[in-house]
Scaffold this motif. Structure first.
Motif, PDB file in Angstrom:
ATOM      1  N   UNK A 268       5.308 -34.867 -26.358  1.00 42.59           N
ATOM      2  CA  UNK A 268       5.863 -33.640 -25.784  1.00 42.59           C
ATOM      3  C   UNK A 268       5.262 -32.428 -26.492  1.00 42.59           C
ATOM      4  N   UNK A 269       5.092 -31.383 -25.739  1.00 41.33           N
ATOM      5  CA  UNK A 269       4.454 -30.178 -26.282  1.00 41.33           C
ATOM      6  C   UNK A 269       5.325 -29.493 -27.320  1.00 41.33           C
ATOM      7  N   UNK A 270       6.649 -29.591 -27.148  1.00 40.74           N
ATOM      8  CA  UNK A 270       7.528 -28.949 -28.116  1.00 40.74           C
ATOM      9  C   UNK A 270       7.380 -29.573 -29.491  1.00 40.74           C
ATOM     10  N   UNK A 282       3.940 -22.436 -24.221  1.00 40.43           N
ATOM     11  CA  UNK A 282       3.263 -22.499 -22.927  1.00 40.43           C
ATOM     12  C   UNK A 282       1.793 -22.119 -23.017  1.00 40.43           C
ATOM     13  N   UNK A 283       1.473 -21.065 -23.742  1.00 42.39           N
ATOM     14  CA  UNK A 283       0.091 -20.591 -23.799  1.00 42.39           C
ATOM     15  C   UNK A 283      -0.807 -21.612 -24.490  1.00 42.39           C
ATOM     16  N   UNK A 284      -2.043 -21.673 -24.050  1.00 40.65           N
ATOM     17  CA  UNK A 284      -2.991 -22.620 -24.617  1.00 40.65           C
ATOM     18  C   UNK A 284      -3.662 -22.133 -25.881  1.00 40.65           C
ATOM     19  N   UNK A 285      -3.512 -20.841 -26.212  1.00 43.04           N
ATOM     20  CA  UNK A 285      -4.121 -20.270 -27.419  1.00 43.04           C
ATOM     21  C   UNK A 285      -3.008 -19.799 -28.344  1.00 43.04           C
ATOM     22  N   UNK A 304      -5.217 -25.565 -26.986  1.00 38.86           N
ATOM     23  CA  UNK A 304      -4.945 -26.807 -26.267  1.00 38.86           C
ATOM     24  C   UNK A 304      -5.933 -26.906 -25.113  1.00 38.86           C
ATOM     25  N   UNK A 305      -6.698 -27.980 -25.096  1.00 40.57           N
ATOM     26  CA  UNK A 305      -7.683 -28.228 -24.045  1.00 40.57           C
ATOM     27  C   UNK A 305      -7.110 -29.283 -23.112  1.00 40.57           C
ATOM     28  N   UNK A 321     -14.761 -23.429 -23.570  1.00 40.42           N
ATOM     29  CA  UNK A 321     -13.340 -23.147 -23.374  1.00 40.42           C
ATOM     30  C   UNK A 321     -13.167 -21.816 -22.659  1.00 40.42           C
ATOM     31  N   UNK A 322     -12.430 -21.822 -21.555  1.00 38.80           N
ATOM     32  CA  UNK A 322     -12.171 -20.596 -20.802  1.00 38.80           C
ATOM     33  C   UNK A 322     -11.002 -19.848 -21.419  1.00 38.80           C
ATOM     34  N   UNK A 323     -11.097 -18.524 -21.361  1.00 44.91           N
ATOM     35  CA  UNK A 323     -10.027 -17.701 -21.901  1.00 44.91           C
ATOM     36  C   UNK A 323      -8.750 -17.824 -21.096  1.00 44.91           C
ATOM     37  N   UNK A 324      -7.737 -17.124 -21.568  1.00 44.58           N
ATOM     38  CA  UNK A 324      -6.409 -17.202 -20.955  1.00 44.58           C
ATOM     39  C   UNK A 324      -6.229 -16.092 -19.922  1.00 44.58           C
ATOM     40  N   UNK A 325      -5.449 -16.407 -18.880  1.00 43.59           N
ATOM     41  CA  UNK A 325      -5.027 -15.392 -17.930  1.00 43.59           C
ATOM     42  C   UNK A 325      -5.769 -15.448 -16.609  1.00 43.59           C
ATOM     43  N   UNK A 326      -5.216 -14.742 -15.618  1.00 41.15           N
ATOM     44  CA  UNK A 326      -5.856 -14.618 -14.315  1.00 41.15           C
ATOM     45  C   UNK A 326      -5.537 -15.724 -13.343  1.00 41.15           C
TER      46      UNK A 326
END
Length: 700
Positions: A268-270, A282-285, A304-305, A321-326
């Motif tokens: 689990x992510x938590x 939630x965010x990957x960075x 997190x990939x 690795x792609x940045x966050x958002x959008x």
């Protein structure tokens, strides 16, 4: 004009507002629609804003000798409506032309810096195994180590210093908020490594115990109300956070987390947040925001990939690795990404030469766990390049090239893939070293492979496989009160078998052990419930695909090709039951005997929530008399006999009765104390040493 542009873009990542100024000014001069607009956004306020006392850190002064000078820029100009358009078909030619121009300026402005960065990295990697790219990096605060070593774990230990450690330290109590300092832990002694591994192990044990108990509570609630998905992982993490049991909250650790090994798997992510491996739910960075950073620069610590962005590329040791958002709620890129938050933090980490932790989120289809996605810690990576590009959907994306640091253990994601291949084809890897595809000769539900790539020994083939313990006839004659439940469709709350177990079932609906007890009563031959009853877990036999393998450290060992969930049943420890008199005779002849009363009470640790609930009492019912028998494994044995000994085991022994009611002769059932990744060795705590040989009572 070219010189003016070059001067502006020289500060492209030194200050994120410079991008907006340059793009807006260039758009006004050339009348080309700009592809995006950077709107300054406040950094997130994290969790708790309680002032942090500084009396204990008066001698610690953050210094940033390498921090670039940040100029104060005017507020950004207003962008024309066309600049904020998210439709890639609008002004398509001008859009791509402007994107290419911005990307070229980006690369030109930072070409020299990237070359210097790569040169320093190569020199550092060639000259030393140290993970510090820039020892004098201004983004990391030197914190003096504690003076004394506590030698025990109180649930609030945390790590937070840079430099050598020969004696460890009793760490500061964990705060419920995260402070500004970035620190790196290195050069830990062997004693410290064991200490922090035990801290992480016990923290995960509490988390899993809480999660399983919360899930069982949700299952009971769902039987009375409308169905809804149980989220025991969220409840467990919330309780631990409230009690201050989250690790590494007093410092932001750069690099490896002490006590977390490469290859560790989290269901689990938590749980990543609980151990401090990744602090974002939630965010990957995960990063230290600029508003909380002493040098005013956001710094990334982990990513997190999971393949959530269409422009990601994962080749194992190299990641784009792609940045966050959008993205929208369907994970489609519909907006241009902005150079802020985690995106800017990744670039700043590249600038300072700070490595980031990489956790891979993988889809997992296994029989031993209900988790459809797992998170694997794959070690440290360095960001060697970053650029701005047009993504597959036609929107602006920031990309980062990550290289894995050499000298680390094998990636856990690679191990998972190899284990998956072995499950499909047991001979796909070193077929000559596979001595047997099934040492149980189909006596178990699943095959047990025998593998040896160390020497020519094939000892396990010399014994007859025993799938169930061989009890003497007198055990079944002394059944006592031979009664069972009257449940027809499966046991329900309050039935006879539940009362035998103290008024509650020992397992949840998925067959996971809720808490360890002195002994567990499962439904047996006198019960009317069907074979799929929730109270018939261990008697159904082996489910995980195990492998007996040759090890240089432990001789013969056992590992699983499946991921084993914490609290899941593994197998029975079998042998031929001997009375005390019979055991004494065989011991004189030097035969291998296992004494059940010498196993430590590790069952009491599973479900122990005393740090959460001060009123928690260790289970003492049902009680059993002292066990006065031995298991002879000299001729008949099963896979459990090859499990190695450890004082920090990942497997516990739970006594269970189901085919008879004689309390003096229970079955020895083995359960996982933690989530065990594929190909990781299983270990037990065998307890005291044998009186005659001075060795552990273990057959290998």
């Amino acid at each position: 004009m070219a010189a003016w542009n070059q001067n502006i873009w020289r500060h492209l990542f030194t200050d994120k507002y410079a991008i907006e100024k340059a793009v807006t000014a260039t758009t006004t001069a050339t009348n080309v629609p700009t592809p995006f607009l950077i709107i300054p956004k406040r950094e997130p306020v994290e969790e708790c804003t309680t002032p942090i006392p500084t009396s204990n850190n008066q001698d610690v002064k953050p210094i940033f000798p390498n921090a670039p000078h940040r100029e104060t820029l005017p507020a950004p100009a207003t962008t024309p409506p066309s600049a904020t358009s998210c439709d890639p078909s609008d002004n398509e030619n001008g859009l791509y032309e402007e994107f290419n121009r911005v990307s070229q300026l980006f690369r030109t402005a930072f070409a020299e810096q990237q070359q210097q960065q790569q040169l320093r990295a190569s020199q550092q990697m060639d000259s030393s195994n140290d993970l510090v790219l820039d020892p004098n990096s201004g983004a990391i605060v030197p914190v003096p180590p504690p003076q004394e070593y506590g030698g025990h774990w109180n649930g609030n230990d945390a790590v937070g210093y840079e430099g050598s450690s020969s004696s460890g330290g009793n760490m500061t109590l964990a705060k419920r908020n995260r402070l500004k300092e970035l620190v790196r832990v290195k050069d830990l002694s062997l004693k410290d490594q064991r200490h922090y591994r035990e801290v992480v192990r016990r923290t995960r044990l509490i988390y899993d115990s809480l999660r399983v108990l919360a899930t069982a509570e949700e299952e009971r609630r769902m039987m009375l109300t409308d169905w809804r998905k149980a989220r025991g992982d969220l409840r467990a993490s919330t309780l631990m956070k409230t009690c201050g049991l989250w690790l590494n909250r007093d410092k932001r650790i750069v690099g490896a987390i002490p006590g977390v090994f490469v290859g560790d798997v989290f269901l689990y992510r938590m749980e990543l947040c609980v151990v401090g491996l990744h602090g974002q739910t939630q965010a990957g960075i995960d990063y230290l925001p600029a508003s909380m950073s002493s040098n005013g620069e956001p710094i990334a610590t982990s990513v997190i990939v999971s393949g959530g962005y269409e422009d990601d590329m994962d080749d194992g040791d190299v990641i784009i690795y792609s940045g966050h958002g959008g993205q929208d709620k369907h994970s489609r890129q519909v907006f241009h990404q902005k150079l802020e938050g985690g995106n800017l933090a990744l670039e700043r980490s590249m600038h300072y030469g700070i490595e980031v932790r990489v956790i891979r989120g993988l889809r997992y289809d296994g029989t031993a766990t209900a988790a459809s996605k797992v998170y694997v810690y794959d070690g440290l990576y360095r960001i060697m390049d970053c650029w701005f590009d047009v993504g597959k959907s036609g929107f602006g994306v920031y990309k980062y090239k990550l290289f894995r640091v050499d000298g680390q253990a094998k990636m856990g994601s690679a191990v998972l893939k190899e284990a998956c291949m072995l499950r499909k084809d047991p001979l796909c890897f070193k077929p000559v070293c596979c001595l047997s595809l099934d040492i149980s000769h189909r006596r178990e539900n699943v095959a047990i492979r025998l593998f040896n790539d160390i020497d020519k020994s094939n000892e396990p083939l010399c014994y007859e496989y025993l799938p169930k313990t061989n009890f003497p006839p007198m055990v079944f004659h002394q059944t006592g009160n031979a009664m069972g439940c009257e449940c027809v469709d499966g046991c329900v709350e309050g039935c006879f078998c539940a009362m035998k177990n103290g008024g509650e079932f020992p397992y949840n609906q998925s067959g996971i052990l809720l808490r360890g007890k002195p002994i567990i009563f499962e439904c047996g031959p006198f019960c009317r419930c069907p074979p799929h009853c929730r109270n018939r877990v261990t008697q159904k036999g082996l489910k995980s695909r195990l492998e007996v393998f040759r090890s240089r450290e432990t001789g013969w060992g056992v590992r699983s090709l499946d991921l084993i969930q914490a609290g899941a049943f593994i197998c029975e420890y079998t042998g031929v039951i001997l009375t005390r008199q019979q055991a004494q005779i065989l011991t004189m002849n030097g035969d291998a005997l296992i004494y059940p009363n010498r196993f430590t009470d590790r069952w009491a640790e599973w479900g122990d929530i005393s740090l959460i609930n001060s009123n928690y009492v260790r289970p003492s019912f049902p009680s059993i008399p002292p066990l006065d028998f031995a298991l002879d494994v000299s001729r008949l044995r099963n896979v459990a006999c090859y499990m190695s000994h450890s004082t920090s085991p990942n497997v516990l022994v739970q006594f269970v009765l189901y085919d008879h009611n004689n309390l003096m002769f229970p079955h020895l059932m083995l359960f996982a104390m933690e989530s065990i990744p594929p190909m990781r060795e299983l270990s037990l705590d065998y307890g005291v040493t044998d009186d005659w040989t001075g060795k552990l009572a273990i057959c290998n």
